[in-house]
Design a protein around this motif. Structure first.
Motif, PDB file in Angstrom:
ATOM      1  N   ILE A 112       9.689   8.440  -9.996  1.00 53.76           N
ATOM      2  CA  ILE A 112      10.194   7.457  -9.040  1.00 53.76           C
ATOM      3  C   ILE A 112       9.612   6.084  -9.341  1.00 53.76           C
ATOM      4  O   ILE A 112       8.427   5.943  -9.647  1.00 53.76           O
ATOM      5  N   HIS A 113      10.487   5.100  -9.275  1.00 54.63           N
ATOM      6  CA  HIS A 113      10.108   3.704  -9.442  1.00 54.63           C
ATOM      7  C   HIS A 113      10.744   2.948  -8.280  1.00 54.63           C
ATOM      8  O   HIS A 113      11.971   2.894  -8.162  1.00 54.63           O
ATOM      9  N   ILE A 114       9.920   2.408  -7.409  1.00 54.58           N
ATOM     10  CA  ILE A 114      10.401   1.814  -6.171  1.00 54.58           C
ATOM     11  C   ILE A 114      10.938   0.404  -6.404  1.00 54.58           C
ATOM     12  O   ILE A 114      10.276  -0.436  -7.008  1.00 54.58           O
ATOM     13  N   LEU A 131       0.828  -1.201   0.000  1.00 56.29           N
ATOM     14  CA  LEU A 131       0.000   0.000   0.000  1.00 56.29           C
ATOM     15  C   LEU A 131       0.864   1.252   0.000  1.00 56.29           C
ATOM     16  O   LEU A 131       0.562   2.237  -0.678  1.00 56.29           O
ATOM     17  N   LEU A 132       1.968   1.210   0.762  1.00 56.84           N
ATOM     18  CA  LEU A 132       2.879   2.354   0.805  1.00 56.84           C
ATOM     19  C   LEU A 132       3.470   2.606  -0.571  1.00 56.84           C
ATOM     20  O   LEU A 132       3.599   3.756  -1.003  1.00 56.84           O
ATOM     21  N   GLN A 133       3.828   1.548  -1.273  1.00 55.26           N
ATOM     22  CA  GLN A 133       4.357   1.698  -2.625  1.00 55.26           C
ATOM     23  C   GLN A 133       3.329   2.358  -3.551  1.00 55.26           C
ATOM     24  O   GLN A 133       3.647   3.292  -4.295  1.00 55.26           O
ATOM     25  N   ASP A 134       2.095   1.863  -3.511  1.00 53.48           N
ATOM     26  CA  ASP A 134       1.041   2.424  -4.371  1.00 53.48           C
ATOM     27  C   ASP A 134       0.808   3.901  -4.067  1.00 53.48           C
ATOM     28  O   ASP A 134       0.613   4.716  -4.976  1.00 53.48           O
ATOM     29  N   TYR A 135       0.846   4.241  -2.787  1.00 60.80           N
ATOM     30  CA  TYR A 135       0.640   5.635  -2.378  1.00 60.80           C
ATOM     31  C   TYR A 135       1.737   6.538  -2.922  1.00 60.80           C
ATOM     32  O   TYR A 135       1.462   7.587  -3.531  1.00 60.80           O
ATOM     33  N   LEU A 136       2.995   6.133  -2.722  1.00 61.71           N
ATOM     34  CA  LEU A 136       4.114   6.984  -3.142  1.00 61.71           C
ATOM     35  C   LEU A 136       4.206   7.101  -4.654  1.00 61.71           C
ATOM     36  O   LEU A 136       4.415   8.200  -5.192  1.00 61.71           O
ATOM     37  N   GLU A 137       4.048   5.995  -5.354  1.00 66.63           N
ATOM     38  CA  GLU A 137       4.148   6.046  -6.816  1.00 66.63           C
ATOM     39  C   GLU A 137       2.931   6.722  -7.446  1.00 66.63           C
ATOM     40  O   GLU A 137       2.987   7.146  -8.591  1.00 66.63           O
ATOM     41  N   LEU A 146      14.995   3.261  -4.445  1.00 67.20           N
ATOM     42  CA  LEU A 146      14.518   3.578  -5.788  1.00 67.20           C
ATOM     43  C   LEU A 146      15.410   2.958  -6.854  1.00 67.20           C
ATOM     44  O   LEU A 146      16.606   2.748  -6.641  1.00 67.20           O
ATOM     45  N   LEU A 147      14.823   2.688  -8.007  1.00 69.42           N
ATOM     46  CA  LEU A 147      15.591   2.136  -9.122  1.00 69.42           C
ATOM     47  C   LEU A 147      16.518   3.172  -9.735  1.00 69.42           C
ATOM     48  O   LEU A 147      17.598   2.844 -10.219  1.00 69.42           O
ATOM     49  N   SER A 183      10.024  -8.597  -9.916  1.00 68.76           N
ATOM     50  CA  SER A 183      10.712  -9.878  -9.987  1.00 68.76           C
ATOM     51  C   SER A 183      12.206  -9.678 -10.132  1.00 68.76           C
ATOM     52  O   SER A 183      13.018 -10.462  -9.668  1.00 68.76           O
ATOM     53  N   ALA A 184      12.595  -8.567 -10.786  1.00 68.34           N
ATOM     54  CA  ALA A 184      14.020  -8.292 -10.982  1.00 68.34           C
ATOM     55  C   ALA A 184      14.701  -7.972  -9.673  1.00 68.34           C
ATOM     56  O   ALA A 184      15.831  -8.368  -9.418  1.00 68.34           O
ATOM     57  N   SER A 185      13.991  -7.243  -8.804  1.00 64.00           N
ATOM     58  CA  SER A 185      14.622  -6.840  -7.550  1.00 64.00           C
ATOM     59  C   SER A 185      14.518  -7.910  -6.487  1.00 64.00           C
ATOM     60  O   SER A 185      15.334  -7.971  -5.578  1.00 64.00           O
TER      61      SER A 185
END
Length: 258
Positions: free
Chosen positions: A90-92, A75-81, A108-109, A232-234
């Protein structure tokens, strides 16, 4: 901040690590040169040693405080992005959390500039997360990694020799080790922050005495108990970390004074 007495200028952020080292980031890069030039410094009669080398902001990380209870990392990711100021900027890659779930460090990437970071800082004050206002701030470049899965057979000398061997571990000069035998974890602080990405690029390190997992460590979070991979990459690059109830340092071994 007093340019006349210190050679500095307006301050962006001040943080302190457990060793009592303060990291000051100025809004104007020229202030750094001014402070170095004005050395030596003293505060209330006490000599203060300054170094430009330590004043580094991690442009690929953000610290989040005030996360409401029950807020998942997803949820935090969805909020920030989803913030307007974040769109396309930004891409987390991952979200690091400790025992205190009200705080997190977002990896961040790609690097972001100061303007983008400041825009995000302003927007989160207007856009609540689950009805609560969170705070976003810069992160100081870390020089530390967290080891998990340690056994007593992996003693201090073995760890120092291994992580100071660049060919074997990707590491470098070790300043100190803080070990917790109760939880099987340890924090290794390196002399150079550039060592950390090399070491954690291999999330699992093999020893005759067993395998240990390694992840980036952030002083403000304490023991890392959760890493949320967002692709999946990270996910392949994130080590398993223990789910700890509490953090208790048993001993600190000084290898070299900082």
């Amino acid at each position: 901040k007093n340019k006349r007495s210190s050679g500095g200028g307006p301050i962006d952020i001040i943080t302190e690590d457990p060793k009592g080292v303060y990291y000051i980031t100025f809004k104007n890069k020229r202030a750094v040169a001014g402070v170095i030039k004005a050395s030596p410094h003293s505060i209330d009669g006490h000599k203060v040693v300054v170094s430009e080398k330590l004043s580094l902001i991690d442009h690929k990380s953000l610290q989040i405080k005030g996360i409401p209870p029950g807020c998942t990392s997803g949820l935090l990711q969805d909020y920030l992005e989803g913030l307007d100021s974040s769109q396309g900027k930004i891409h987390i890659e991952g979200i690091y959390r400790g025992v205190d779930k009200s705080m997190a460090v977002v990896s961040l990437l790609h690097e972001i500039d100061g303007k983008t970071r400041n825009d995000i800082v302003k927007e989160v004050k207007r856009e609540p997360l689950k009805g609560k206002t969170v705070a976003v701030s810069p992160v100081v470049v870390t020089r530390s990694v967290q080891l998990s899965g340690l056994t007593r057979r992996l003693n201090r000398d073995l760890l120092v020799n291994y992580f100071e061997n660049t060919e074997r571990s990707g590491g470098g000069k070790v300043l100190d080790i803080s070990r917790d035998d109760q939880t099987g974890t340890a924090i290794i602080r390196f002399k150079e922050p550039t060592v950390v990405p090399r070491v954690v690029s291999r999330p699992i390190h093999e020893f005759e005495a067993g395998r240990i997992s390694v992840c980036t460590y952030y002083d403000t979070l304490g023991t890392i108990t959760e890493i949320f991979p967002t692709s999946s990459a990270s996910s392949a690059g994130h080590a398993n970390v223990p789910r700890l109830i509490k953090r208790k340092k048993l001993n600190i071994t000084n290898i070299e004074p900082s």
